[in-house]
Design a protein around this motif. Structure first.
Motif, PDB file in Angstrom:
ATOM      1  N   CYS A 615      -6.296  12.604  -2.589  1.00 48.36           N
ATOM      2  CA  CYS A 615      -5.222  12.167  -3.431  1.00 48.36           C
ATOM      3  C   CYS A 615      -5.489  10.715  -3.757  1.00 48.36           C
ATOM      4  O   CYS A 615      -6.044   9.989  -2.956  1.00 48.36           O
ATOM      5  CB  CYS A 615      -3.871  12.193  -2.726  1.00 48.36           C
ATOM      6  SG  CYS A 615      -3.364  13.828  -2.185  1.00 48.36           S
ATOM      7  N   ILE A 616      -5.059  10.222  -4.903  1.00 42.10           N
ATOM      8  CA  ILE A 616      -4.984   8.778  -5.154  1.00 42.10           C
ATOM      9  C   ILE A 616      -3.518   8.448  -5.365  1.00 42.10           C
ATOM     10  O   ILE A 616      -2.912   8.918  -6.306  1.00 42.10           O
ATOM     11  CB  ILE A 616      -5.801   8.374  -6.373  1.00 42.10           C
ATOM     12  CG1 ILE A 616      -7.285   8.294  -6.000  1.00 42.10           C
ATOM     13  CG2 ILE A 616      -5.355   7.028  -6.902  1.00 42.10           C
ATOM     14  CD1 ILE A 616      -8.136   7.701  -7.056  1.00 42.10           C
ATOM     15  N   GLN A 806       2.416   1.753   1.698  1.00 44.89           N
ATOM     16  CA  GLN A 806       2.227   2.083   3.102  1.00 44.89           C
ATOM     17  C   GLN A 806       0.819   2.646   3.263  1.00 44.89           C
ATOM     18  O   GLN A 806       0.125   2.892   2.283  1.00 44.89           O
ATOM     19  CB  GLN A 806       3.262   3.098   3.574  1.00 44.89           C
ATOM     20  CG  GLN A 806       4.708   2.659   3.403  1.00 44.89           C
ATOM     21  CD  GLN A 806       5.102   1.537   4.359  1.00 44.89           C
ATOM     22  OE1 GLN A 806       4.266   0.990   5.067  1.00 44.89           O
ATOM     23  NE2 GLN A 806       6.377   1.178   4.347  1.00 44.89           N
ATOM     24  N   LYS A 807       0.429   2.890   4.497  1.00 44.50           N
ATOM     25  CA  LYS A 807      -0.922   3.371   4.774  1.00 44.50           C
ATOM     26  C   LYS A 807      -0.919   4.869   5.096  1.00 44.50           C
ATOM     27  O   LYS A 807      -0.034   5.373   5.794  1.00 44.50           O
ATOM     28  CB  LYS A 807      -1.536   2.612   5.960  1.00 44.50           C
ATOM     29  CG  LYS A 807      -1.863   1.159   5.654  1.00 44.50           C
ATOM     30  CD  LYS A 807      -3.062   1.044   4.728  1.00 44.50           C
ATOM     31  CE  LYS A 807      -3.483  -0.401   4.549  1.00 44.50           C
ATOM     32  NZ  LYS A 807      -4.634  -0.538   3.638  1.00 44.50           N
ATOM     33  N   GLY A 816      -7.189   3.098   6.718  1.00 43.33           N
ATOM     34  CA  GLY A 816      -6.183   3.805   5.943  1.00 43.33           C
ATOM     35  C   GLY A 816      -6.356   3.583   4.453  1.00 43.33           C
ATOM     36  O   GLY A 816      -7.127   2.739   4.008  1.00 43.33           O
ATOM     37  N   SER A 817      -5.643   4.373   3.656  1.00 46.41           N
ATOM     38  CA  SER A 817      -5.632   4.191   2.204  1.00 46.41           C
ATOM     39  C   SER A 817      -4.198   3.913   1.772  1.00 46.41           C
ATOM     40  O   SER A 817      -3.242   4.410   2.373  1.00 46.41           O
ATOM     41  CB  SER A 817      -6.175   5.441   1.495  1.00 46.41           C
ATOM     42  OG  SER A 817      -5.435   6.587   1.864  1.00 46.41           O
ATOM     43  N   ASN A 818      -4.048   3.121   0.719  1.00 50.79           N
ATOM     44  CA  ASN A 818      -2.721   2.712   0.280  1.00 50.79           C
ATOM     45  C   ASN A 818      -1.986   3.841  -0.430  1.00 50.79           C
ATOM     46  O   ASN A 818      -2.556   4.534  -1.267  1.00 50.79           O
ATOM     47  CB  ASN A 818      -2.819   1.505  -0.656  1.00 50.79           C
ATOM     48  CG  ASN A 818      -3.206   0.242   0.087  1.00 50.79           C
ATOM     49  OD1 ASN A 818      -2.924   0.110   1.275  1.00 50.79           O
ATOM     50  ND2 ASN A 818      -3.861  -0.680  -0.601  1.00 50.79           N
ATOM     51  N   VAL A 819      -0.714   4.031  -0.101  1.00 54.43           N
ATOM     52  CA  VAL A 819       0.189   4.931  -0.818  1.00 54.43           C
ATOM     53  C   VAL A 819       1.300   4.054  -1.392  1.00 54.43           C
ATOM     54  O   VAL A 819       2.093   3.470  -0.657  1.00 54.43           O
ATOM     55  CB  VAL A 819       0.790   5.995   0.123  1.00 54.43           C
ATOM     56  CG1 VAL A 819       1.801   6.840  -0.627  1.00 54.43           C
ATOM     57  CG2 VAL A 819      -0.305   6.873   0.709  1.00 54.43           C
ATOM     58  N   PHE A 820       1.327   3.908  -2.706  1.00 49.62           N
ATOM     59  CA  PHE A 820       2.317   3.047  -3.344  1.00 49.62           C
ATOM     60  C   PHE A 820       3.671   3.754  -3.397  1.00 49.62           C
ATOM     61  O   PHE A 820       3.746   4.951  -3.691  1.00 49.62           O
ATOM     62  CB  PHE A 820       1.837   2.648  -4.736  1.00 49.62           C
ATOM     63  CG  PHE A 820       0.663   1.717  -4.694  1.00 49.62           C
ATOM     64  CD1 PHE A 820       0.852   0.345  -4.619  1.00 49.62           C
ATOM     65  CD2 PHE A 820      -0.632   2.209  -4.683  1.00 49.62           C
ATOM     66  CE1 PHE A 820      -0.234  -0.517  -4.555  1.00 49.62           C
ATOM     67  CE2 PHE A 820      -1.723   1.358  -4.619  1.00 49.62           C
ATOM     68  CZ  PHE A 820      -1.522  -0.015  -4.554  1.00 49.62           C
TER      69      PHE A 820
END
Length: 853
Positions: A615-616, A806-807, A816-820
């Motif tokens: 997912c992005i 959040q991560k 982690g990857s960013n979740v806006f």
């Protein structure tokens, strides 16, 4: 109401005029102030190659600025070719560039209040293109997206699917599909996944063109006569097949390129030798195994006395129903059915030994002369996870299979769900003359399995080669195929070198059930271009684009099998050259969308996560709970296309209820622990224990293995738990540096949005199983220039929210990857029901019982 219909002339549905009362009625129900004035989809299909355009005109009739989203689901195999946007007369135009170049240019002049991206989702065969733009009151925005794809013939039909999701009632909603096939269209069928509308079927008399129209009025779009919501939210499918008058295939030349379509009819099916290799580890317990058995029973019934088969099932052990291949007689089939019905899933996953046993079985049968020379041998491998027993290194398993499997055998792989490494399945299948397909774990899993088998159940030819006279063509795509199955089609494309005074000739050789075949066909090199010149709805340069499309996809497959980094770089350069020349958004290119002045830019990127398929920015799982300090909650709201997050600032020892479903007997709770010491006058808290209690079976799981729950365990990483009704949770372990002055090891839990609960479900996360209606407006710059602020309307409350992130640690456990998301302050007050203290429970197996105030 019919989904659409065909016309040999210009006949169409009569369109009701939009009158003034309709506009007032529409605005009255447009609570967000955003009205979609028109939503048009046009597909032009020429010789199996489709160019689709999605256009939408949206108006902000509110008295304040609003965010407008443009979301289009497109087939995973499609390449986006262009995107344009007109915002109050300011044009944004897209161009495809090498990915790093596009990202650098985007970083230099990113458009404030606007965002674009291609999001890899878990939807079957679909990706999502997302665009969000923040516009002032009384704004007009026009979106236009273009993408191209080649139709693949499966089970006797080419299938073109359009996902219609206007989001609301639309005054002008129209779908047009124009089909042009030079040899004639045999039949066209439309299927509508929209409000159970009827499908249309029409014999078009082998004419070369057809026009499918779907144009529902406002009244027809409503879910009911008095409803203000739209019923148009589903897949509109056009299926068709063409007339074939030559067993050697159809050879076409246009724009300096050729395409050869090969799909012979009236051939006898070749006998099959099949070894079914099925995963029966603990993760297959429940509905997956039930549907697997249902599918296998139907598949076994398809076997004939001329076929041979056996079944291998594996967990930490490998078992064979029969050590040797047996005839597909009714007696043997009946015995095999009894066997698979008796299987009880448990234990780990020993993929390597299971595949080695299957290869040995086929090799043994071939060495003993048991296999007919004019038969087809294959392994059908089904699994829902990665190896956990025996050889667990995927590259080693791939090498073992390649080393021992014979050239005449094929491996077909089916990956169930998203815990399986689908990239591995694709590699191991492509390398061994087969294909892989993802099977989505849901109510129709058995039907998906049966559909896949039907595609390979009737092999007609082996060792198919399509060739051309020397120096007549160049840059030819794959022209040797191991097998040809009934209902499919083989396609070869390339560039024409010399084809002006004489026709282009092709030669086909193959082996059938009775004999070896040698076929020949030819075509005039200028005739098709002359015909296309009179077709107003044909795809310009279709042969050229189709050649590039096929070539890029074959290069992507070749790259996935490359052994060295140097090989990968060489192939990547070829892909980039073609993608830029033909303007395709691929895994190595991106679309840079620029304003006319070049001062504002957007980026449409195409991610690839082969294991999870997402997912992005948008999590595939409905709720992400990540807790590096005071537990952070992120809730994904798919209908609103947004993520909302909040913190809970509670005390060590408190137990918070996350999911409470008393009707199904499920309770998920987390207990807080304290950090090592005070930081910034505050003692951070974390989740130290996650408890999943399943009352129906009297089981509580606190990260230990217990009976009647399915677990997928990755050491020191995560545990995936599935309880009896298919409800799934993933618990991750986050480790910190042992000498970290403040933080301690903590847990995170990830809950899918498609979990099934009863109507009584609640809890800090469970309450969002029924998605609330959320409206974001008045977006403006905040005190922190990086974080915008806005007003959120939800559950009758108006909340001040901040744009943050959040991560998500599922893919990258270290960083982690960013979740806006939109952050709700004050412990989520106003977004959650009641106050967070209402969710504190006394025990780890307690259900949520408090009345909310």
């Amino acid at each position: 109401m019919f989904c659409g219909f065909l016309s040999r002339t210009s006949m169409r549905w009569s369109s009701r005029l939009l009158i003034y009362q309709d506009v007032l009625w529409l605005q009255a129900f447009a609570g967000s102030g955003i009205i979609v004035r028109s939503y048009k989809v046009e597909s032009r299909i020429t010789s199996r190659f489709a160019h689709t355009t999605v256009r939408s005109l949206v108006v902000n009739v509110a008295q304040q600025a609003e965010s407008i989203a443009f979301n289009v689901q497109i087939p995973k195999r499609a390449f986006i070719t262009n995107f344009t946007m007109n915002v109050n007369g300011v044009m944004f135009v897209g161009s495809v560039k090498e990915k790093t170049v596009a990202r650098n240019l985007y970083a230099q002049a990113r458009a404030r209040g606007k965002a674009a991206g291609i999001v890899r989702t878990n939807a079957q065969d679909m990706d999502t293109f997302k665009m969000e733009v923040h516009v002032p009151a009384n704004s007009n925005i026009e979106f236009e997206l273009h993408y191209q794809e080649m139709m693949q013939r499966k089970l006797g039909f080419y299938e073109h699917s359009l996902y219609l999701q206007p989001g609301q009632l639309v005054p002008i909603l129209q779908v047009d599909v124009y089909i042009y096939e030079p040899k004639g269209i045999a039949v066209v069928e439309t299927r509508c996944g929209v409000n159970h509308m009827d499908a249309g079927l029409m014999d078009v008399g082998m004419r070369p063109q057809a026009h499918v129209v779907f144009r529902p009025t406002l009244f027809q779009q409503r879910k009911c006569d008095s409803c203000s919501t739209t019923a148009v939210d589903g897949i509109f499918t056009v299926r068709y097949d063409v007339h074939r008058d030559n067993s050697a295939g159809e050879l076409q030349v246009s724009d300096g390129h050729f395409v050869h379509f090969f799909a012979p009819n009236n051939l006898s099916s070749m006998p099959k030798n099949i070894v079914f290799v099925i995963d029966v580890s603990g993760s297959m317990w429940g509905i997956k195994m039930k549907q697997m058995v249902e599918a296998l029973q139907t598949i076994l019934d398809d076997l004939t006395i001329d076929d041979h088969f056996s079944i291998i099932d594996f967990n930490h052990h490998v078992r064979c129903w029969s050590e040797d291949l047996v005839h597909g007689s009714s007696t043997q089939v009946a015995d095999a059915k009894k066997y698979i019905q008796s299987i009880k899933p448990s234990g780990g996953t020993n993929i390597n030994e299971a595949l080695m046993r299957a290869i040995h079985m086929l090799n043994k049968a071939a060495n003993q002369g048991f296999i007919d020379q004019r038969s087809v041998s294959m392994i059908i491998f089904v699994s829902d996870g990665d190896p956990t027993i025996g050889e667990i290194k995927l590259s080693a398993i791939q090498k073992n299979v390649k080393r021992y499997i014979r050239e005449e055998f094929s491996l077909f792989s089916l990956g169930i769900g998203f815990d399986v490494d689908f990239d591995f399945l694709e590699r191991i299948s492509m390398e061994n003359r087969g294909i892989a397909q993802r099977i989505y774990a849901r109510h129709d899993t058995s039907e998906q399995l049966r559909n896949f088998y039907r595609q390979i159940s009737s092999p007609l030819l082996r060792k198919v080669t399509i060739q051309f006279p020397e120096d007549s063509v160049s840059n030819v795509t794959q022209n040797h195929f191991d097998k040809f199955f009934s209902g499919s089609e083989l396609v070869v494309a390339g560039k024409v070198q010399t084809c002006f005074s004489s026709p282009l000739i092709s030669f086909v050789t193959a082996s059938s059930a009775q004999m070896d075949l040698s076929l020949q066909t030819e075509t005039d090199c200028t005739e098709l271009d002359s015909l296309l010149g009179h077709q107003s709805h044909s795809v310009a340069g279709f042969a050229r684009q189709m050649w590039a499309y096929i070539t890029i996809n074959q290069l992507l497959a070749e790259r996935s099998l490359a052994k060295t980094a140097a090989e990968k770089r060489k192939i990547t350069r070829k892909i980039l050259k073609l993608a830029l020349e033909h303007q395709f958004v691929t895994p190595f290119t991106a679309m840079l969308v620029e304003s006319e002045t070049g001062q504002e830019r957007l980026l449409a990127d195409s991610p690839k996560d082969p294991k999870h398929g997402c997912c992005i920015g948008v999590p595939a799982w409905g709720a992400l709970l990540r807790f590096p300090n005071d537990p952070h909650f992120t809730v994904h709201l798919p209908k609103s296309h947004m993520d909302v997050c909040f913190n809970i600032d509670s005390e060590p020892g408190h137990i918070l209820n996350l999911v409470s479903d008393p009707e199904s007997g499920l309770a998920v709770n987390g207990q807080l622990v304290a950090g090592k010491k005070i930081k910034n006058n505050k003692l951070n808290t974390y989740f130290g224990t996650i408890s999943i209690y399943y009352k129906t079976s009297g089981i509580r799981l606190s990260l230990v293995i217990l009976l009647r729950m399915k677990l997928s365990i990755v050491k020191d990483a995560h545990v995936t738990i599935t309880v009896n009704n298919g409800t799934t949770f993933m618990v991750l372990l986050h480790r910190v540096w042992k000498k970290h002055p403040f933080n301690v090891d903590f847990l995170g839990i990830y809950i899918p949005s498609n979990n099934i609960y009863s109507t009584r479900v609640h809890g800090l996360i469970g309450q969002f199983a029924v998605e609330p209606e959320v409206k974001i407006y008045n977006i403006h710059d905040g005190a922190d220039p990086v974080k915008q602020e806005a007003t959120m309307e939800v559950k009758g409350n108006k909340l001040a929210v901040t744009r943050g992130w959040q991560k998500d640690y599922r893919k990258d456990r270290k960083y982690g990857s960013n979740v806006f998301c939109w952050f709700v302050h004050n412990n989520g007050k106003g977004f959650i029901d009641g106050q967070y203290k209402n969710y504190i429970v006394p025990q780890m197996d307690s259900f949520f019982k408090q009345e909310l105030k």
